[in-house]
Write a protein that holds these residues in place. Structure first.
Motif, PDB file in Angstrom:
ATOM      1  N   PRO A  46       0.799  -1.235   0.000  1.00  0.00           N
ATOM      2  CA  PRO A  46       0.000   0.000   0.000  1.00  0.00           C
ATOM      3  C   PRO A  46       0.828   1.281   0.000  1.00  0.00           C
ATOM      4  CG  PRO A  46       0.000  -1.008   2.185  1.00  0.00           C
ATOM      5  CD  PRO A  46       0.722  -1.957   1.280  1.00  0.00           C
ATOM      6  N   ALA A  47       2.112   1.199   0.396  1.00  0.00           N
ATOM      7  CA  ALA A  47       2.941   2.410   0.510  1.00  0.00           C
ATOM      8  C   ALA A  47       4.391   2.035   0.240  1.00  0.00           C
ATOM      9  CB  ALA A  47       2.810   2.980   1.926  1.00  0.00           C
ATOM     10  N   PRO A  48       5.236   3.029  -0.113  1.00  0.00           N
ATOM     11  CA  PRO A  48       6.653   2.709  -0.320  1.00  0.00           C
ATOM     12  C   PRO A  48       7.233   2.093   0.947  1.00  0.00           C
ATOM     13  CG  PRO A  48       6.170   4.971  -1.017  1.00  0.00           C
ATOM     14  CD  PRO A  48       4.943   4.460  -0.323  1.00  0.00           C
ATOM     15  N   ARG A  49       8.027   1.035   0.769  1.00  0.00           N
ATOM     16  CA  ARG A  49       8.600   0.335   1.911  1.00  0.00           C
ATOM     17  C   ARG A  49       9.950  -0.233   1.498  1.00  0.00           C
ATOM     18  NH1 ARG A  49       6.815  -2.871   6.724  1.00  0.00           N
ATOM     19  NH2 ARG A  49       8.193  -4.650   6.609  1.00  0.00           N
ATOM     20  N   GLU A  50      10.967   0.036   2.297  1.00  0.00           N
ATOM     21  CA  GLU A  50      12.329  -0.365   1.915  1.00  0.00           C
ATOM     22  C   GLU A  50      12.633  -1.829   2.172  1.00  0.00           C
ATOM     23  OE1 GLU A  50      15.630   1.892   2.962  1.00  0.00           O
ATOM     24  OE2 GLU A  50      14.962   3.623   1.781  1.00  0.00           O
ATOM     25  N   GLY A  51      11.975  -2.426   3.130  1.00  0.00           N
ATOM     26  CA  GLY A  51      12.320  -3.799   3.501  1.00  0.00           C
ATOM     27  C   GLY A  51      13.345  -3.804   4.615  1.00  0.00           C
ATOM     28  N   HIS A  52      13.731  -5.002   5.047  1.00  0.00           N
ATOM     29  CA  HIS A  52      14.638  -5.119   6.187  1.00  0.00           C
ATOM     30  C   HIS A  52      16.091  -4.878   5.772  1.00  0.00           C
ATOM     31  CE1 HIS A  52      11.263  -6.327   8.470  1.00  0.00           C
ATOM     32  NE2 HIS A  52      11.158  -7.547   7.982  1.00  0.00           N
ATOM     33  N   LYS A  53      16.940  -4.699   6.773  1.00  0.00           N
ATOM     34  CA  LYS A  53      18.374  -4.481   6.526  1.00  0.00           C
ATOM     35  C   LYS A  53      19.036  -5.781   6.084  1.00  0.00           C
ATOM     36  CE  LYS A  53      19.353  -0.540   9.475  1.00  0.00           C
ATOM     37  NZ  LYS A  53      18.126  -0.393  10.318  1.00  0.00           N
ATOM     38  N   ASN A  54      20.154  -5.665   5.379  1.00  0.00           N
ATOM     39  CA  ASN A  54      20.948  -6.828   4.984  1.00  0.00           C
ATOM     40  C   ASN A  54      21.709  -7.389   6.195  1.00  0.00           C
ATOM     41  OD1 ASN A  54      20.384  -7.093   2.237  1.00  0.00           O
ATOM     42  ND2 ASN A  54      21.690  -5.333   1.776  1.00  0.00           N
ATOM     43  N   PRO A  55      22.023  -8.686   6.211  1.00  0.00           N
ATOM     44  CA  PRO A  55      21.615  -9.678   5.214  1.00  0.00           C
ATOM     45  C   PRO A  55      20.145 -10.077   5.345  1.00  0.00           C
ATOM     46  CG  PRO A  55      22.988 -10.705   6.912  1.00  0.00           C
ATOM     47  CD  PRO A  55      22.920  -9.246   7.238  1.00  0.00           C
ATOM     48  N   THR A  56      19.516 -10.256   4.143  1.00  0.00           N
ATOM     49  CA  THR A  56      18.094 -10.602   4.118  1.00  0.00           C
ATOM     50  C   THR A  56      17.838 -12.027   3.632  1.00  0.00           C
ATOM     51  OG1 THR A  56      17.927  -9.664   1.908  1.00  0.00           O
ATOM     52  CG2 THR A  56      17.312  -8.217   3.736  1.00  0.00           C
ATOM     53  N   VAL A  57      18.809 -12.625   2.950  1.00  0.00           N
ATOM     54  CA  VAL A  57      18.631 -13.995   2.438  1.00  0.00           C
ATOM     55  C   VAL A  57      19.908 -14.784   2.681  1.00  0.00           C
ATOM     56  CG1 VAL A  57      18.034 -15.411   0.435  1.00  0.00           C
ATOM     57  CG2 VAL A  57      17.208 -13.064   0.547  1.00  0.00           C
ATOM     58  N   PRO A  73       7.686  -0.464  -3.994  1.00  0.00           N
ATOM     59  CA  PRO A  73       7.606   0.970  -4.274  1.00  0.00           C
ATOM     60  C   PRO A  73       6.252   1.532  -3.828  1.00  0.00           C
ATOM     61  CG  PRO A  73       7.449  -0.308  -6.311  1.00  0.00           C
ATOM     62  CD  PRO A  73       7.697  -1.290  -5.202  1.00  0.00           C
ATOM     63  N   GLY A  74       5.300   0.634  -3.546  1.00  0.00           N
ATOM     64  CA  GLY A  74       3.933   1.072  -3.249  1.00  0.00           C
ATOM     65  C   GLY A  74       3.135   1.089  -4.544  1.00  0.00           C
ATOM     66  N   TYR A  75       1.867   0.701  -4.460  1.00  0.00           N
ATOM     67  CA  TYR A  75       1.077   0.498  -5.692  1.00  0.00           C
ATOM     68  C   TYR A  75       0.934   1.745  -6.541  1.00  0.00           C
ATOM     69  CZ  TYR A  75      -3.077   2.617  -3.464  1.00  0.00           C
ATOM     70  OH  TYR A  75      -3.970   3.476  -2.869  1.00  0.00           O
ATOM     71  N   LEU A  76       1.066   2.940  -5.941  1.00  0.00           N
ATOM     72  CA  LEU A  76       0.893   4.179  -6.721  1.00  0.00           C
ATOM     73  C   LEU A  76       2.158   4.591  -7.466  1.00  0.00           C
ATOM     74  CD1 LEU A  76      -1.203   6.285  -4.178  1.00  0.00           C
ATOM     75  CD2 LEU A  76      -2.008   5.134  -6.272  1.00  0.00           C
ATOM     76  N   ASN A  77       3.266   3.898  -7.196  1.00  0.00           N
ATOM     77  CA  ASN A  77       4.552   4.314  -7.782  1.00  0.00           C
ATOM     78  C   ASN A  77       5.124   3.273  -8.736  1.00  0.00           C
ATOM     79  OD1 ASN A  77       4.667   6.742  -6.165  1.00  0.00           O
ATOM     80  ND2 ASN A  77       4.915   5.334  -4.450  1.00  0.00           N
ATOM     81  N   MET A  78       4.248   2.642  -9.516  1.00  0.00           N
ATOM     82  CA  MET A  78       4.717   1.586 -10.413  1.00  0.00           C
ATOM     83  C   MET A  78       4.280   1.817 -11.858  1.00  0.00           C
ATOM     84  SD  MET A  78       4.188  -1.786  -8.054  1.00  0.00           S
ATOM     85  CE  MET A  78       4.605  -2.848  -9.429  1.00  0.00           C
ATOM     86  N   GLU A  79       4.030   3.088 -12.215  1.00  0.00           N
ATOM     87  CA  GLU A  79       3.488   3.365 -13.556  1.00  0.00           C
ATOM     88  C   GLU A  79       4.379   2.808 -14.664  1.00  0.00           C
ATOM     89  OE1 GLU A  79       0.525   4.039 -14.608  1.00  0.00           O
ATOM     90  OE2 GLU A  79       0.051   4.021 -12.492  1.00  0.00           O
ATOM     91  N   GLU A  80       5.710   2.965 -14.484  1.00  0.00           N
ATOM     92  CA  GLU A  80       6.633   2.468 -15.522  1.00  0.00           C
ATOM     93  C   GLU A  80       6.491   0.963 -15.713  1.00  0.00           C
ATOM     94  OE1 GLU A  80      11.082   3.192 -15.572  1.00  0.00           O
ATOM     95  OE2 GLU A  80      10.300   5.169 -15.021  1.00  0.00           O
ATOM     96  N   GLU A  81       6.452   0.235 -14.568  1.00  0.00           N
ATOM     97  CA  GLU A  81       6.316  -1.223 -14.632  1.00  0.00           C
ATOM     98  C   GLU A  81       5.009  -1.610 -15.332  1.00  0.00           C
ATOM     99  OE1 GLU A  81       7.415   0.381 -11.934  1.00  0.00           O
ATOM    100  OE2 GLU A  81       8.718  -0.878 -10.693  1.00  0.00           O
ATOM    101  N   TRP A  82       3.897  -0.940 -14.939  1.00  0.00           N
ATOM    102  CA  TRP A  82       2.593  -1.277 -15.535  1.00  0.00           C
ATOM    103  C   TRP A  82       2.579  -0.945 -17.020  1.00  0.00           C
ATOM    104  CZ3 TRP A  82       0.668  -4.692 -12.801  1.00  0.00           C
ATOM    105  CH2 TRP A  82       0.547  -4.610 -11.412  1.00  0.00           C
ATOM    106  N   GLN A  83       3.197   0.194 -17.357  1.00  0.00           N
ATOM    107  CA  GLN A  83       3.258   0.602 -18.763  1.00  0.00           C
ATOM    108  C   GLN A  83       3.943  -0.481 -19.592  1.00  0.00           C
ATOM    109  OE1 GLN A  83       1.752   3.437 -19.605  1.00  0.00           O
ATOM    110  NE2 GLN A  83       2.091   2.849 -21.731  1.00  0.00           N
ATOM    111  N   GLU A  84       5.106  -0.925 -19.112  1.00  0.00           N
ATOM    112  CA  GLU A  84       5.856  -1.973 -19.820  1.00  0.00           C
ATOM    113  C   GLU A  84       5.051  -3.261 -19.890  1.00  0.00           C
ATOM    114  OE1 GLU A  84       9.672  -2.781 -18.201  1.00  0.00           O
ATOM    115  OE2 GLU A  84      10.614  -1.243 -19.433  1.00  0.00           O
TER     116      GLU A  84
END
Ligand code: RRO
Length: 301
Positions: A46-57, A73-84
């Protein structure tokens, strides 16, 4: 090995699990070209979120432990991805998450309008106290989120479940009753913890994380077996599937499609073609079909 799933024709029955290769069109297309019938996107929040600190995997040899932390990036910030992705020639399963039913609904409504072929509700991530698993361990909250999202989307809804639920079959049934079109099982198991005894500290920055890969396959097979008994909607079976024989096993438990995640890291991008060919070879050697062996482990012998 063409398969029909919820009215869509997929060129193989193999699904890319969410979160493994991100949301970039070129990468998802490459996976599809390499024998994946249905690429799933990384969960969109729902909103931009960075995720946890490294190491993550961390690779544990017999699987992995991760606490990536729902970066989005949050659903409102993906126009480029959706466009592609709008010009794509392959099907896409868009995974989403939220921290409340309202957030799930907002993300789902927006994402549905972008034209994915399916929407997967991630009610099963083990790496946040506020998102994901908190919904999927309870039948009532699973029902509530599926029912609310179902009202606002125009594509089939897949509920992704957690093996941490005390009774995953009753969660699956609640999702089916709420209008889910399919079940995807399982998300990563646990959470677990690995401690480095030299530094005397957990190996992940977030300390605990979801377990994936060969070590969780028996849990995945048991979950799909239990869900198959409880529902009549199709199941995407995943959790430690690396080979054609693993795929046959989870199909015998009741899966219609088979997901691959961690095995992409172990066998490379060609794992989708390899597993598809291994399934075909096994079926030919045993003079049978996917349809005939689906749920075969439930039959009395
Ligand atoms: O991002 C993650 O940490 C994560 C997610 Br959203 C999930 O659903 N499952 C998982 O193992 N990791």
């Amino acid at each position: 090995m063409q398969t029909t799933f919820l009215g869509k024709i997929l060129h193989t029955p193999i699904v890319l699990a969410s979160g493994v290769l991100g949301n970039n069109k070129a990468i998802l297309e490459r996976v599809w070209e390499n024998g994946c019938g249905l690429p799933t996107m990384k969960s969109i929040g729902p909103a931009p979120r960075e995720g946890h600190k490294n190491p993550t995997v961390i690779d544990l040899g017999n699987g992995m432990i991760n606490a990536v932390g729902l970066p989005s990036p949050g659903y409102l910030n993906m126009e480029e991805e959706w466009q592609e992705l709008s010009g794509r020639t392959f099907p896409i399963n868009a995974s989403i998450y939220g921290g409340s039913v309202d957030e799930f609904v907002r993300v789902a409504e927006f994402v549905s309008a972008k034209g994915p072929d399916f929407i997967e509700l991630n009610i099963s991530c083990p790496n946040s106290d506020k998102h994901g698993m908190i919904f999927g361990v309870n039948a009532q909250s699973s029902h509530d989120v599926v029912a609310a999202v179902k009202k606002v989307i125009h594509v089939p809804l897949i509920a992704k479940l957690t093996p941490a639920a005390p009774d995953i079959a009753s969660i699956a049934k609640a999702c089916e009753d709420a209008g889910a079109d399919a079940i995807c099982a399982i998300n990563t198991a646990g959470p677990g913890m690995v401690i480095d005894i030299e530094s005397r500290s957990p190996v992940l920055a977030f300390k605990k994380g979801g377990l994936s890969g060969p070590m969780i396959k028996p849990i995945a097979v048991r979950c799909v077996y239990d869900i198959f008994k409880a529902v009549s909607i199709p199941i995407i079976g995943l959790g430690g599937i690396s080979t054609g024989k693993d795929a046959i096993e989870i199909i015998m438990a009741g899966a219609t499609l088979v997901g691959i995640g961690t095995a992409v890291r172990y066998r490379g991008i060609s794992v989708f073609d390899k597993v598809t060919n291994e399934i075909s070879d096994w079926l030919a050697a045993h003079d049978t079909t996917m349809e005939k062996i689906r749920g075969a482990a439930h039959r009395e012998v």
